[in-house]
Scaffold this active site. Structure first.
Site, PDB file in Angstrom:
ATOM      1  NE  ARG A 133      -3.533  -0.013   2.343  1.00 24.76           N
ATOM      2  CZ  ARG A 133      -4.823   0.558   3.265  1.00 24.76           C
ATOM      3  NH1 ARG A 133      -4.438  -0.508   4.391  1.00 24.76           N
ATOM      4  NH2 ARG A 133      -5.359   1.371   3.316  1.00 24.76           N
ATOM      5  CD  GLN A 192     -13.578   6.880   8.448  1.00 27.20           C
ATOM      6  OE1 GLN A 192     -13.982   6.201   8.901  1.00 27.20           O
ATOM      7  NE2 GLN A 192     -14.350   7.926   7.725  1.00 27.20           N
ATOM      8  CG  ASP A 217      -4.840   8.489   1.128  1.00 23.99           C
ATOM      9  OD1 ASP A 217      -5.431   8.069   0.647  1.00 23.99           O
ATOM     10  OD2 ASP A 217      -4.399   9.578   1.367  1.00 23.99           O
ATOM     11  CG  HIS A 246      -8.768   5.532  11.245  1.00 20.77           C
ATOM     12  ND1 HIS A 246     -10.196   4.842  10.715  1.00 20.77           N
ATOM     13  CD2 HIS A 246      -9.398   5.370  12.124  1.00 20.77           C
ATOM     14  CE1 HIS A 246     -10.851   4.768  11.000  1.00 20.77           C
ATOM     15  NE2 HIS A 246     -10.666   4.934  11.817  1.00 20.77           N
ATOM     16  CB  CYS A 286       9.519  -0.059  17.792  1.00 21.32           C
ATOM     17  SG  CYS A 286       9.486  -1.706  18.555  1.00 21.32           S
ATOM     18  CB  CYS A 346      10.720   0.380  22.203  1.00 25.68           C
ATOM     19  SG  CYS A 346      10.950   0.551  21.251  1.00 25.68           S
TER      20      CYS A 346
END
Ligand code: APR
Length: 268
Positions: free
Chosen positions: A77, A109, A112, A127, A135, A138
Site C-alpha cells: 500500500r 480516516q 494515505d 486512523h 516499533c 518500545c
C-alpha cells in the site's frame, strides 16, 4: 474519470451552505482517494475487504499471527500510494482553503498522504498514517521501510524490520487497526472541529467504522449542517442535512469553481 450517473452541477442548497460557511470541516474516507486509483475498503468487487480479510490484515491479532504477511500488505500500500497522484477533489479542497476569510480543516480516516501532496495540511489522521511506522514493542518511531518490489501486485510475505532501539521489537505500520484505540489527541481535535464548524462535508466514507462514524453526528447534534458527498447511500445518509450523489473528483471541483465564480461576482 467521469462516473456515469452522478451529478456534477452543484445543488443549490449545497452551494448556499458552502458560500455562507467561513469555517468548514471536511471529513474524508477512502472514497476521497478512489479516483486517484487507491481502492476503497467496502465497494463491491473493488473494495480491499472483498479481496483480503480485514481480521488477517488490520488487527493486532493478525499482526501477531503473521507479521511478514501484514508487513508485505502494508508495504504494497505504501508502494501503491507513492505511485498515484492526488485527484481533482484533493486539489479543490486545497484551492478552497486559499479563499480569503475561509478556514478549511481536514479530518481523514485515510492513511494515505494525498491531501498533503495536494497542498492541504491535515488536522487529524484519525486512523493513523502509512508513513508513520513504529516499533511494536518500545513504540519508538521508525522510518517508513522501503517496499522491496517494483511490481504493482502485493508480495505475500516480507519480514518486518527489527527495531534498532530495543532487542525484541519489530517495525509495524503506524495505522489504527480494528480493536485498537484511536490516537486520543487526533480524535479529540476531530470532534472539536465538527462541533465548531459552520459546515461539515463528509466525503467518501461508508460511515460504518466507529468511533470515526460518530463525528458527523456530533456536528448535527451541535446544530452544524452536514453535507454528504458520495455516489452511493451510506450509514449516515438518512441523517445528512443534504446528500449529494456525486464523486469527490467531480463534485468538489464543481463546488469550488462555483464558489470562485460567485466570489468574482459571476453568480448572484
Ligand atoms: N467519490 C466519493 N465517494 C466514493 C467514491 C468517489 N469516487 N468511490 C466510492 N466512494 C464511497 C463509497 O460509496 C463508500 O461510501 O466511499 C465510501 C468508501 O467506504 P469504505 O470503503 O467503507 O471506506 P471508509 O468509510 O473510509 O472506511 C472506514 O474502515 O477498514 C477501515 O480503517 C479503515 O479507514 C477505514 C475505515
Amino acid at each position: 474519470m467521469a462516473t456515469m450517473g452522478v451529478m456534477t452541477g452543484v445543488p443549490h442548497d449545497v452551494f448556499a451552505l458552502a458560500r455562507s460557511a467561513r469555517t468548514v470541516t471536511v471529513l474524508t474516507g477512502a472514497g476521497m482517494s478512489a479516483e486517484s486509483g487507491v481502492p476503497t475498503f467496502r465497494d463491491a468487487q473493488t473494495g480491499l475487504w472483498t479481496q483480503v480479510a480485514p481480521e488477517d490484515l488490520a488487527t493486532p491479532e493478525g499482526w501477531e499471527r503473521d507479521k511478514a504477511y501484514v508487513n508485505a500488505w502494508f508495504l504494497w500500500r505504501v508502494h501503491l500510494v507513492r505511485s498515484v497522484e492526488p485527484n481533482a477533489g484533493h486539489y479543490a479542497i486545497a484551492r478552497w482553503a486559499a479563499f480569503p476569510d475561509r478556514e478549511i480543516r481536514i479530518v481523514t480516516q485515510n492513511i494515505d498522504d494525498l491531501h498533503e501532496r495536494a497542498g492541504s495540511p491535515v488536522l487529524a489522521h484519525v486512523h493513523g498514517s502509512l508513513f508513520e511506522w513504529r516499533c511494536d514493542r518500545c513504540e519508538r518511531p521508525a522510518p517508513t521501510p522501503e517496499p522491496p518490489f517494483a511490481t504493482t501486485g502485493p508480495i505475500d510475505h516480507i519480514a518486518p524490520d527489527q527495531c534498532i532501539h530495543c532487542a525484541s521489537g519489530e517495525i509495524r505500520p503506524g495505522v489504527v487497526w480494528f480493536n485498537e484505540p484511536l490516537p486520543q489527541d487526533s480524535f479529540f481535535k476531530a470532534a472539536l472541529v465538527c462541533r465548531d464548524a459552520d459546515l461539515v462535508l463528509v466525503v467518501g466514507t461508508s460511515g460504518i467504522v466507529q468511533p470515526a462514524a460518530t463525528l458527523p453526528h456530533l456536528a448535527m447534534a451541535a446544530g452544524v449542517p452536514v453535507i454528504e458527498l458520495d455516489p452511493r447511500p451510506t450509514e449516515f445518509s438518512p441523517y445528512a442535512t443534504h446528500v449529494w450523489r456525486t464523486t469527490a473528483a467531480l463534485g468538489l471541483p464543481a463546488l469550488v469553481d462555483a464558489l470562485a465564480d460567485q466570489a468574482r461576482g459571476g453568480i448572484e
